[in-house]
Design a protein around this motif. Structure first.
Motif, short mmCIF file in Angstrom:
data_model
loop_
_atom_site.label_atom_id
_atom_site.label_comp_id
_atom_site.label_asym_id
_atom_site.label_seq_id
_atom_site.Cartn_x
_atom_site.Cartn_y
_atom_site.Cartn_z
N SER A 128 0.70 -1.42 0.19
CA SER A 128 0.02 -0.10 -0.12
C SER A 128 1.37 1.37 0.34
O SER A 128 2.00 1.46 0.70
N ILE A 129 0.90 2.08 -0.94
CA ILE A 129 1.18 3.36 -0.80
C ILE A 129 1.33 4.06 0.06
O ILE A 129 1.86 4.77 0.81
N ALA A 130 -0.17 4.00 0.92
CA ALA A 130 -0.33 5.08 1.18
C ALA A 130 0.32 4.48 2.65
O ALA A 130 0.80 5.07 3.83
N LYS A 131 0.31 3.24 3.33
CA LYS A 131 0.79 3.05 4.96
C LYS A 131 2.53 3.03 4.41
O LYS A 131 3.28 3.26 5.23
N ASN A 132 3.20 2.34 3.08
CA ASN A 132 4.57 2.78 2.96
C ASN A 132 4.53 3.59 1.82
O ASN A 132 5.22 3.27 0.54
N PRO A 133 4.74 4.65 1.42
CA PRO A 133 5.23 5.87 0.60
C PRO A 133 6.68 5.50 0.15
O PRO A 133 7.31 5.87 -1.13
N VAL A 134 7.60 5.52 1.38
CA VAL A 134 8.80 6.01 1.19
C VAL A 134 9.22 4.12 1.52
O VAL A 134 9.00 4.36 3.15
N VAL A 135 10.11 3.66 1.02
CA VAL A 135 10.59 2.49 1.39
C VAL A 135 11.90 2.08 0.28
O VAL A 135 12.30 2.32 -0.82
N MET A 136 12.91 2.56 1.49
CA MET A 136 13.94 1.77 1.45
C MET A 136 15.15 0.79 2.45
O MET A 136 15.09 -0.16 2.13
N VAL A 137 15.84 1.23 3.37
CA VAL A 137 16.87 0.43 3.51
C VAL A 137 15.38 -0.19 4.84
O VAL A 137 16.00 -1.28 5.90
N SER A 138 14.98 0.79 5.97
CA SER A 138 13.50 0.44 6.06
C SER A 138 12.92 -0.01 5.53
O SER A 138 12.37 0.45 4.38
N GLY A 139 11.21 -0.85 5.78
CA GLY A 139 10.02 -0.52 5.64
C GLY A 139 10.79 -1.96 4.20
O GLY A 139 11.35 -3.01 5.14
N PRO A 140 9.15 -2.86 4.47
CA PRO A 140 9.17 -3.67 3.40
C PRO A 140 9.86 -4.02 2.18
O PRO A 140 9.82 -4.48 1.53
N ASN A 141 11.49 -3.79 2.89
CA ASN A 141 12.10 -4.14 1.31
C ASN A 141 12.73 -5.59 0.30
O ASN A 141 12.11 -6.13 -0.57
N GLU A 142 12.29 -6.53 1.57
CA GLU A 142 12.03 -7.68 1.47
C GLU A 142 11.04 -8.24 0.49
O GLU A 142 11.30 -9.32 -1.02
N ASP A 143 9.98 -7.58 0.68
CA ASP A 143 8.78 -7.81 0.21
C ASP A 143 8.21 -7.61 -1.19
O ASP A 143 8.12 -8.50 -2.56
N ILE A 144 8.92 -6.02 -1.37
CA ILE A 144 9.17 -5.37 -2.89
C ILE A 144 9.91 -6.78 -3.40
O ILE A 144 9.65 -6.40 -4.41
N ALA A 145 10.96 -6.73 -2.86
CA ALA A 145 12.31 -7.55 -3.83
C ALA A 145 11.43 -9.12 -4.42
O ALA A 145 11.62 -9.88 -5.39
N ASN A 146 10.99 -9.64 -3.45
CA ASN A 146 10.22 -10.57 -3.53
C ASN A 146 9.81 -10.69 -4.69
O ASN A 146 9.11 -11.96 -5.79
N ASN A 147 8.75 -9.10 -4.66
CA ASN A 147 7.51 -9.05 -5.40
C ASN A 147 8.03 -8.71 -7.09
O ASN A 147 7.75 -9.63 -8.22
N TYR A 148 9.19 -7.85 -6.91
CA TYR A 148 9.31 -7.41 -8.44
C TYR A 148 10.35 -9.20 -8.91
O TYR A 148 10.62 -9.08 -10.23
N ALA A 149 10.79 -9.98 -7.76
CA ALA A 149 11.33 -10.67 -8.86
C ALA A 149 11.10 -12.40 -10.01
O ALA A 149 11.34 -12.90 -10.99
N GLY A 150 9.61 -11.42 -9.75
CA GLY A 150 8.32 -12.07 -11.06
C GLY A 150 7.88 -11.41 -11.88
O GLY A 150 6.57 -11.89 -12.53
#
Length: 269
Positions: free
Chosen positions: A231-253
């Motif tokens: 959610s952009i509302a919950k996570n407008p900025v993700v870098m070293v903190s935040g759900p970076n692993e989730d985003i990486a697992n997403n874009y792997a596909g």
């Protein structure tokens, strides 16, 4: 009689086609060009910076104005199981949606019929730890715009834009995903190894004097809408903190093979 003639003609045509296909010979001492064509999309829509509005699974509308990612350490496997590894120094590409020429990286490979493409999405640990002065071209930490000087590491995937869902005052969102495992202390490792089967939509037939163009669809929207919903509302900025692993697992596909154009004359491909 006519039916028999038709069958004979059909058999002859089939035999001729088979012979033509089987008669393609390869010389491993010769090389041809391979071109990767990255076609960035969001869902079923072509990615258009600063203009087209997209929507995620939370029905949050957004526009993208910056989209970059690193592709590196490219390998090809032929139909005999032989693996060709593109020389490392020639195997770093920065795909930048704003720069059309970056969407078509090229390299040479020995002649052959290649049925699998592999590459790294990100920058490997060895390169990340190497002396900065050795990292030139798209790896230049001063000019690539893909490096955290404050965190000493490459950004593998960078997506920025605007959304009314963003809680930032300027309504911007930014997803800068990196982390390669750490220098001295272990950290998250968001390096992703991508493997693509080319056999279903057309293997890459590499021949000297020609280009084999592998067309890949890259759905960058999957960064938000893969197995993990962001959610952009919950996570407008993700870098070293935040759900970076989730985003990486997403874009792997986010990569799929659309088709391959073989025997494109160099200069006209």
């Amino acid at each position: 009689m006519k039916f028999k003639l038709f069958l004979c003609g059909l058999v002859a045509a089939t035999t001729l086609f088979s012979c033509q296909k089987d008669d393609i010979t390869f010389d491993s001492n010769k090389k041809g060009q391979v071109k990767l064509k990255f076609d960035n999309i969001v869902g079923g829509k072509t990615l258009k910076l600063n203009s087209t509005e997209y929507s995620n699974s939370f029905n949050e509308k957004f526009k993208i104005d910056l989209m970059k990612y690193y592709v590196s350490n490219v390998k090809l496997t032929d139909d005999k199981g032989q693996v060709y590894v593109v020389p490392k120094k020639e195997s770093f590409f920065l795909i930048d949606a704003e720069k059309t020429e970056s969407l078509f990286p090229k390299f040479e490979a020995p002649e052959g019929n290649y049925t699998k493409l592999e590459f790294t999405l990100g920058i490997d640990q060895e390169t990340s730890k190497s002396p900065a002065e050795e990292r030139t071209g798209v790896l230049d930490i001063a000019t690539s715009g893909m490096y955290w000087s404050w965190n000493s590491g490459y950004i593998f995937f960078k997506m920025e834009g605007t959304s009314e869902a963003s809680t930032n005052k300027d309504k911007r969102f930014a997803y800068h995903i990196g982390l390669f495992g750490g220098y001295d202390k272990p950290t998250k490792n968001n390096i992703k190894e991508i493997s693509i089967d080319l056999s279903k939509a057309g293997s890459a037939t590499v021949k000297q004097g020609f280009s084999s163009d592998i067309h890949l669809l890259c759905d960058v929207g999957r960064a938000l809408d893969g197995p993990n919903k962001i959610s952009i509302a919950k996570n407008p900025v993700v870098m070293v903190s935040g759900p970076n692993e989730d985003i990486a697992n997403n874009y792997a596909g986010m990569f799929t093979h659309d088709h391959t154009h073989n025997q494109q004359k160099l200069g006209n491909e």
